[in-house]
Motif scaffolding. Structure first.
Motif, PDB file in Angstrom:
ATOM      1  N   GLY A  47       0.866  -1.182   0.000  1.00 21.97           N
ATOM      2  CA  GLY A  47       0.000   0.000   0.000  1.00 21.97           C
ATOM      3  C   GLY A  47       0.896   1.224   0.000  1.00 21.97           C
ATOM      4  O   GLY A  47       1.859   1.292  -0.744  1.00 21.97           O
ATOM      5  N   PRO A  48       0.623   2.165   0.883  1.00 21.87           N
ATOM      6  CA  PRO A  48       1.468   3.357   0.932  1.00 21.87           C
ATOM      7  C   PRO A  48       2.735   3.172   1.773  1.00 21.87           C
ATOM      8  O   PRO A  48       3.552   4.063   1.878  1.00 21.87           O
ATOM      9  CB  PRO A  48       0.558   4.397   1.579  1.00 21.87           C
ATOM     10  N   ARG A  60       2.919  -2.272  -6.800  1.00 18.87           N
ATOM     11  CA  ARG A  60       2.333  -2.150  -5.460  1.00 18.87           C
ATOM     12  C   ARG A  60       1.096  -3.007  -5.365  1.00 18.87           C
ATOM     13  O   ARG A  60       0.232  -2.896  -6.220  1.00 18.87           O
ATOM     14  CB  ARG A  60       1.964  -0.688  -5.194  1.00 18.87           C
ATOM     15  N   PRO A  61       0.903  -3.862  -4.397  1.00 18.83           N
ATOM     16  CA  PRO A  61       1.894  -4.284  -3.420  1.00 18.83           C
ATOM     17  C   PRO A  61       2.882  -5.263  -4.052  1.00 18.83           C
ATOM     18  O   PRO A  61       2.525  -6.024  -4.936  1.00 18.83           O
ATOM     19  CB  PRO A  61       1.070  -4.964  -2.333  1.00 18.83           C
TER      20      PRO A  61
END
Length: 82
Positions: free
Chosen positions: A35-36, A65-66
């Motif tokens: 994620g972030p 991502r991921p």
């Protein structure tokens, strides 16, 4: 009367030692994006904004991502110039 000058672009921000260390870790395959969140050796990076800053600067590719973090061409070039 003098002609107005065009505004100049701001100078690029220099990378910190921590930024370069994380870029080296990404290049070595030790990082992942969840994620972030940037994970280094499976642990959350202590600097919670570092991953976003480096991806926002176009140095880390977010396409996977991921998954594993990878340097962009710009990231490889910048790291190679150091």
């Amino acid at each position: 009367m003098t002609a107005p000058t065009a505004p100049t672009a701001p100078a690029p921000t220099a990378l910190t030692h921590r930024d370069r260390a994380v870029l080296r870790a990404v290049a070595a395959g030790r990082c992942a994006l969840a994620g972030p969140t940037l994970l280094v050796d499976g642990l959350c990076c202590a600097d919670q904004f570092l991953g976003a800053r480096l991806t926002g600067a176009g140095l880390i590719d977010t396409a996977a991502r991921p998954g594993p973090a990878r340097l962009t061409a710009s990231g490889r070039e910048l790291l190679g110039a150091a």
